[in-house]
Scaffold this motif. Structure first.
Motif, PDB file in Angstrom:
ATOM      1  N   VAL A   3      73.188  20.464 -66.310  1.00 32.55           N
ATOM      2  CA  VAL A   3      73.339  20.150 -64.865  1.00 32.55           C
ATOM      3  C   VAL A   3      72.311  19.214 -64.372  1.00 32.55           C
ATOM      4  CG1 VAL A   3      72.977  22.035 -63.450  1.00 32.55           C
ATOM      5  CG2 VAL A   3      74.722  20.472 -62.836  1.00 32.55           C
ATOM      6  N   ASP A   4      71.171  19.920 -64.353  1.00 31.79           N
ATOM      7  CA  ASP A   4      69.930  19.117 -63.823  1.00 31.79           C
ATOM      8  C   ASP A   4      69.548  17.944 -64.582  1.00 31.79           C
ATOM      9  OD1 ASP A   4      67.416  20.279 -65.298  1.00 31.79           O
ATOM     10  OD2 ASP A   4      68.991  21.408 -65.546  1.00 31.79           O
ATOM     11  N   GLN A   5      70.074  17.430 -65.546  1.00 33.40           N
ATOM     12  CA  GLN A   5      69.477  16.332 -66.232  1.00 33.40           C
ATOM     13  C   GLN A   5      70.603  15.189 -66.031  1.00 33.40           C
ATOM     14  OE1 GLN A   5      69.109  17.772 -70.106  1.00 33.40           O
ATOM     15  NE2 GLN A   5      66.915  17.951 -70.013  1.00 33.40           N
ATOM     16  N   GLN A   6      71.698  15.345 -65.208  1.00 28.57           N
ATOM     17  CA  GLN A   6      72.757  14.562 -65.209  1.00 28.57           C
ATOM     18  C   GLN A   6      72.545  13.974 -63.740  1.00 28.57           C
ATOM     19  OE1 GLN A   6      76.716  16.227 -65.591  1.00 28.57           O
ATOM     20  NE2 GLN A   6      76.310  16.559 -67.937  1.00 28.57           N
ATOM     21  N   ASP A   7      73.532  12.907 -63.549  1.00 27.47           N
ATOM     22  CA  ASP A   7      73.531  12.097 -62.371  1.00 27.47           C
ATOM     23  C   ASP A   7      73.724  13.128 -61.138  1.00 27.47           C
ATOM     24  OD1 ASP A   7      74.010   9.885 -60.250  1.00 27.47           O
ATOM     25  OD2 ASP A   7      76.127  10.410 -60.839  1.00 27.47           O
ATOM     26  N   PRO A   8      72.998  13.221 -60.117  1.00 31.68           N
ATOM     27  CA  PRO A   8      73.126  14.090 -58.881  1.00 31.68           C
ATOM     28  C   PRO A   8      74.487  13.802 -58.372  1.00 31.68           C
ATOM     29  CG  PRO A   8      71.136  12.779 -58.637  1.00 31.68           C
ATOM     30  CD  PRO A   8      71.683  12.306 -59.611  1.00 31.68           C
ATOM     31  N   LEU A   9      75.125  13.013 -58.339  1.00 37.75           N
ATOM     32  CA  LEU A   9      76.548  12.954 -57.635  1.00 37.75           C
ATOM     33  C   LEU A   9      77.460  13.493 -58.664  1.00 37.75           C
ATOM     34  CD1 LEU A   9      78.953  12.057 -55.956  1.00 37.75           C
ATOM     35  CD2 LEU A   9      78.834   9.891 -57.104  1.00 37.75           C
ATOM     36  N   HIS A  49      71.312   4.060 -46.468  1.00 37.94           N
ATOM     37  CA  HIS A  49      70.156   3.006 -47.137  1.00 37.94           C
ATOM     38  C   HIS A  49      68.777   3.648 -46.339  1.00 37.94           C
ATOM     39  CE1 HIS A  49      73.356   1.315 -49.108  1.00 37.94           C
ATOM     40  NE2 HIS A  49      73.901   1.085 -48.105  1.00 37.94           N
ATOM     41  N   ASP A  50      68.577   4.801 -46.238  1.00 32.01           N
ATOM     42  CA  ASP A  50      67.311   5.308 -45.764  1.00 32.01           C
ATOM     43  C   ASP A  50      66.405   5.984 -46.589  1.00 32.01           C
ATOM     44  OD1 ASP A  50      68.867   7.529 -46.083  1.00 32.01           O
ATOM     45  OD2 ASP A  50      68.876   8.527 -44.189  1.00 32.01           O
ATOM     46  N   ASP A  51      66.658   5.369 -47.797  1.00 29.50           N
ATOM     47  CA  ASP A  51      65.883   6.076 -49.008  1.00 29.50           C
ATOM     48  C   ASP A  51      65.985   7.793 -49.080  1.00 29.50           C
ATOM     49  OD1 ASP A  51      64.954   3.699 -49.540  1.00 29.50           O
ATOM     50  OD2 ASP A  51      63.317   3.616 -48.249  1.00 29.50           O
ATOM     51  N   ARG A  52      67.151   8.214 -48.609  1.00 29.06           N
ATOM     52  CA  ARG A  52      67.278   9.742 -48.795  1.00 29.06           C
ATOM     53  C   ARG A  52      68.598   9.919 -49.476  1.00 29.06           C
ATOM     54  NH1 ARG A  52      66.183  12.856 -43.640  1.00 29.06           N
ATOM     55  NH2 ARG A  52      67.536  11.513 -42.877  1.00 29.06           N
ATOM     56  N   LEU A  53      68.795  10.247 -50.657  1.00 31.68           N
ATOM     57  CA  LEU A  53      69.813  10.567 -51.463  1.00 31.68           C
ATOM     58  C   LEU A  53      70.356  11.798 -51.343  1.00 31.68           C
ATOM     59  CD1 LEU A  53      72.155   9.766 -53.306  1.00 31.68           C
ATOM     60  CD2 LEU A  53      70.534  10.422 -55.200  1.00 31.68           C
ATOM     61  N   GLY A  54      71.319  12.489 -50.944  1.00 36.96           N
ATOM     62  CA  GLY A  54      71.677  13.938 -50.628  1.00 36.96           C
ATOM     63  C   GLY A  54      72.999  13.969 -50.121  1.00 36.96           C
ATOM     64  N   PHE A  55      73.603  15.099 -49.504  1.00 39.45           N
ATOM     65  CA  PHE A  55      74.688  15.736 -49.116  1.00 39.45           C
ATOM     66  C   PHE A  55      74.605  16.382 -47.890  1.00 39.45           C
ATOM     67  CE2 PHE A  55      73.718  19.290 -51.920  1.00 39.45           C
ATOM     68  CZ  PHE A  55      74.150  20.349 -50.993  1.00 39.45           C
ATOM     69  N   TRP A  56      75.558  16.427 -46.947  1.00 39.48           N
ATOM     70  CA  TRP A  56      75.638  17.133 -45.688  1.00 39.48           C
ATOM     71  C   TRP A  56      76.779  18.122 -45.876  1.00 39.48           C
ATOM     72  CZ3 TRP A  56      76.882  12.451 -42.272  1.00 39.48           C
ATOM     73  CH2 TRP A  56      75.828  11.297 -42.332  1.00 39.48           C
ATOM     74  N   PHE A  75      65.176  19.443 -46.779  1.00 40.03           N
ATOM     75  CA  PHE A  75      66.271  19.666 -46.036  1.00 40.03           C
ATOM     76  C   PHE A  75      66.059  18.868 -44.937  1.00 40.03           C
ATOM     77  CE2 PHE A  75      65.788  23.698 -48.611  1.00 40.03           C
ATOM     78  CZ  PHE A  75      66.844  23.495 -49.357  1.00 40.03           C
ATOM     79  N   PHE A  76      67.300  18.214 -44.268  1.00 38.18           N
ATOM     80  CA  PHE A  76      67.152  17.598 -42.908  1.00 38.18           C
ATOM     81  C   PHE A  76      68.320  18.047 -42.024  1.00 38.18           C
ATOM     82  CE2 PHE A  76      69.215  15.201 -46.113  1.00 38.18           C
ATOM     83  CZ  PHE A  76      70.213  14.415 -45.639  1.00 38.18           C
ATOM     84  N   ARG A  77      68.277  17.605 -40.852  1.00 36.02           N
ATOM     85  CA  ARG A  77      69.385  17.484 -39.792  1.00 36.02           C
ATOM     86  C   ARG A  77      70.126  16.199 -40.161  1.00 36.02           C
ATOM     87  NH1 ARG A  77      69.938  17.010 -33.543  1.00 36.02           N
ATOM     88  NH2 ARG A  77      71.426  18.690 -33.212  1.00 36.02           N
ATOM     89  N   ASP A  92      67.191  13.640 -54.060  1.00 34.95           N
ATOM     90  CA  ASP A  92      66.261  12.714 -54.816  1.00 34.95           C
ATOM     91  C   ASP A  92      65.014  13.322 -54.798  1.00 34.95           C
ATOM     92  OD1 ASP A  92      65.626  12.684 -52.107  1.00 34.95           O
ATOM     93  OD2 ASP A  92      65.800  10.581 -51.793  1.00 34.95           O
ATOM     94  N   VAL A  93      65.004  14.671 -55.026  1.00 34.44           N
ATOM     95  CA  VAL A  93      63.572  15.281 -54.792  1.00 34.44           C
ATOM     96  C   VAL A  93      63.855  16.359 -56.204  1.00 34.44           C
ATOM     97  CG1 VAL A  93      63.011  15.063 -52.515  1.00 34.44           C
ATOM     98  CG2 VAL A  93      64.271  17.141 -53.216  1.00 34.44           C
ATOM     99  N   ASP A  94      62.889  17.321 -56.334  1.00 39.91           N
ATOM    100  CA  ASP A  94      62.958  18.241 -57.203  1.00 39.91           C
ATOM    101  C   ASP A  94      64.215  19.215 -56.845  1.00 39.91           C
ATOM    102  OD1 ASP A  94      62.547  19.767 -59.427  1.00 39.91           O
ATOM    103  OD2 ASP A  94      60.845  20.868 -58.514  1.00 39.91           O
ATOM    104  N   VAL A  95      65.029  19.282 -57.422  1.00 38.17           N
ATOM    105  CA  VAL A  95      66.492  19.894 -57.158  1.00 38.17           C
ATOM    106  C   VAL A  95      66.492  21.190 -58.010  1.00 38.17           C
ATOM    107  CG1 VAL A  95      69.132  19.565 -57.001  1.00 38.17           C
ATOM    108  CG2 VAL A  95      67.574  17.863 -56.565  1.00 38.17           C
ATOM    109  N   ASP A  96      66.887  22.196 -57.246  1.00 34.61           N
ATOM    110  CA  ASP A  96      67.312  23.496 -57.610  1.00 34.61           C
ATOM    111  C   ASP A  96      68.364  23.806 -57.770  1.00 34.61           C
ATOM    112  OD1 ASP A  96      67.653  26.299 -58.227  1.00 34.61           O
ATOM    113  OD2 ASP A  96      66.085  27.023 -56.797  1.00 34.61           O
TER     114      ASP A  96
END
Length: 125
Positions: A3-9, A49-56, A75-77, A92-96
């Motif tokens: 799972v960690d080697q695949q596309d994050p989406l 497009h804030d150079d931050r890939l993630g989820f809420w 993590f962010f608000r 888009d960082v080291d994902v656990d």
């Protein structure tokens, strides 16, 4: 491929859709996962497009503040929903992925009906 080697989406999608009665559709232009097609529990975030890939996702009370304070690089608000305690999680960082699975399951528990939560937590019956 793990799972960690695949596309994050794709990895996030697999975690979300493994939960009982979870569905996916676009919302605000991004893949979003719902419980029974109604209540959002995860929103993918790559559209600002804030150079931050993630989820809420919704988080238990106090979790957002704690995680953002401890690890602001991960993590962010999130905008729009952060004031309601939602948590932003960077992909888009080291994902656990074990931790991500726990965060996703907690978000699901925040919005799912009790009978669906019971399917996740059979010992709680």
């Amino acid at each position: 491929m793990s799972v960690d080697q695949q596309d994050p989406l794709e990895s996030l999608r697999r975690l979300c859709l493994a939960l009982p009665e979870a569905t996916e559709r676009l919302s605000h232009g991004e893949p979003t996962w719902f419980v029974r097609g109604k209540k959002t529990f995860v929103t993918y975030s790559d559209h600002h497009h804030d150079d931050r890939l993630g989820f809420w996702c919704p988080a238990p009370q106090g979790v957002q503040e704690e995680l953002v304070a401890q690890e602001p690089e991960r993590f962010f608000r999130p905008p729009y929903v952060g004031h309601r305690g939602w948590l932003g999680v960077r992909l888009d960082v080291d994902v656990d992925w074990v931790e991500i699975a726990e965060i996703v399951a907690d978000a699901y528990r925040m919005v799912a009906p009790k009978q669906l939560i019971a399917r996740l937590d059979p010992e709680q019956r």
